[in-house]
Design an enzyme around this catalytic site. Sequence first.
Site, short mmCIF file in Angstrom:
data_model
loop_
_atom_site.label_atom_id
_atom_site.label_comp_id
_atom_site.label_asym_id
_atom_site.label_seq_id
_atom_site.Cartn_x
_atom_site.Cartn_y
_atom_site.Cartn_z
N ARG A 30 -3.83 -9.29 1.52
CA ARG A 30 -3.34 -9.01 0.17
C ARG A 30 -2.25 -10.01 -0.17
NH1 ARG A 30 -1.90 -2.69 -0.08
NH2 ARG A 30 0.00 -3.58 -0.93
N ARG A 49 8.15 6.17 -6.93
CA ARG A 49 8.84 5.15 -6.17
C ARG A 49 10.25 4.90 -6.70
NH1 ARG A 49 3.99 2.41 -4.15
NH2 ARG A 49 4.57 0.77 -2.69
N LYS A 82 1.14 5.40 4.78
CA LYS A 82 0.90 6.43 3.75
C LYS A 82 -0.57 6.48 3.36
CE LYS A 82 3.51 4.76 0.47
NZ LYS A 82 4.22 3.62 1.07
N ARG A 93 9.53 -6.55 -0.73
CA ARG A 93 9.05 -5.17 -0.88
C ARG A 93 9.93 -4.19 -0.11
NH1 ARG A 93 3.23 -5.87 1.04
NH2 ARG A 93 2.95 -3.63 0.80
N ARG A 130 -1.50 -7.33 8.41
CA ARG A 130 -2.53 -6.46 7.80
C ARG A 130 -3.62 -7.29 7.12
NH1 ARG A 130 -0.88 -1.62 3.83
NH2 ARG A 130 -0.02 -3.26 2.49
P1 ADP Z 1 2.52 -0.54 -0.21
O1 ADP Z 1 2.84 0.93 -0.10
O2 ADP Z 1 1.94 -1.07 1.04
O3 ADP Z 1 3.64 -1.36 -0.79
P2 ADP Z 1 0.89 -0.08 -2.55
O4 ADP Z 1 -0.54 -0.39 -2.60
O5 ADP Z 1 1.32 1.35 -2.62
O6 ADP Z 1 1.37 -0.76 -1.23
O7 ADP Z 1 1.66 -0.86 -3.71
C1 ADP Z 1 1.51 -2.23 -3.95
C2 ADP Z 1 2.34 -2.66 -5.16
O8 ADP Z 1 1.90 -1.94 -6.32
C3 ADP Z 1 3.83 -2.38 -5.09
O9 ADP Z 1 4.52 -3.39 -4.40
C4 ADP Z 1 4.20 -2.33 -6.58
O10 ADP Z 1 4.30 -3.63 -7.14
C5 ADP Z 1 2.99 -1.67 -7.20
N1 ADP Z 1 3.18 -0.19 -7.29
C6 ADP Z 1 2.44 0.76 -6.66
N2 ADP Z 1 2.90 1.99 -6.94
C7 ADP Z 1 3.95 1.82 -7.78
C8 ADP Z 1 4.87 2.71 -8.41
N3 ADP Z 1 4.80 4.04 -8.25
N4 ADP Z 1 5.84 2.17 -9.19
C9 ADP Z 1 5.93 0.86 -9.38
N5 ADP Z 1 5.12 -0.04 -8.80
C10 ADP Z 1 4.14 0.43 -8.01
#
Ligand code: ADP
Length: 210
Positions: A154, A89, A14, A165, A123
Amino acid sequence: MLNIVFLGPPGAGKGTQAKIVCEKLGIPQISTGDMLRSAIANQTETGLKAKTFMDAGQLVPDEVVIALVKERLAMDDCKKGYILDGFPRTVEQAEALQTFAKLDAVVDLDVADEVLVKRLSGRRVCPLCGAPYHVDRLNGEKSCKVDGTPLIQRDDDKPETVLSRLEVYHKKTAPLIDFYKNAGLLHSIGGDLTLEEISAEILKVLEASK
Ligand code: ADP
């Protein structure tokens, strides 16, 4: 003007695709993950609330991210459109979003779990500019090609957290596929294409949504 959501499991690409498409269209990429990581780095109140959830691979509470996105979408640069990358999400987040945004398209990147686990656990990212890499293609290189900063893994890409996740994705986020299908906004793109093919598919879909 296009208001777009990128949906998909963690590791689907994404962020990578959102960056490419945003640059092409000249609109901002709004990544809640990046916003939360920068809140943590700056030790803001939001960052403090988010950190434990993120480290555990759990979702940050809805009200925290909803407030963050609402504030961001009210900024001037979003008037010409935007891509939301990583938000919504949960169904609760999607329902809240409807009250302050009108979407034109939702792009769903569909990738199998086995592929995601491999991608996420291999990653590496640049802590300075966010550029993503994969150990399989680094040939032992340990620094960012863009700015030479040593790459890091990370915390939430550690193997135990990757699995939680994915579980969270299936339970909380995957229901959004039907949510947006019912709203007539969903465009699914298969993950077994190359990066370039996926970008081309996305741009085609978005062109048709104008
Ligand atoms: P990825 O898509 O690889 O999981 P992101 O950088 O989008 O990585 O998200 C990392 C973390 O940030 C998620 O596992 C969550 O804990 C938090 N997060 C990001 N966006 C949201 C969201 N919309 N709602 C709740 N938690 C979020």
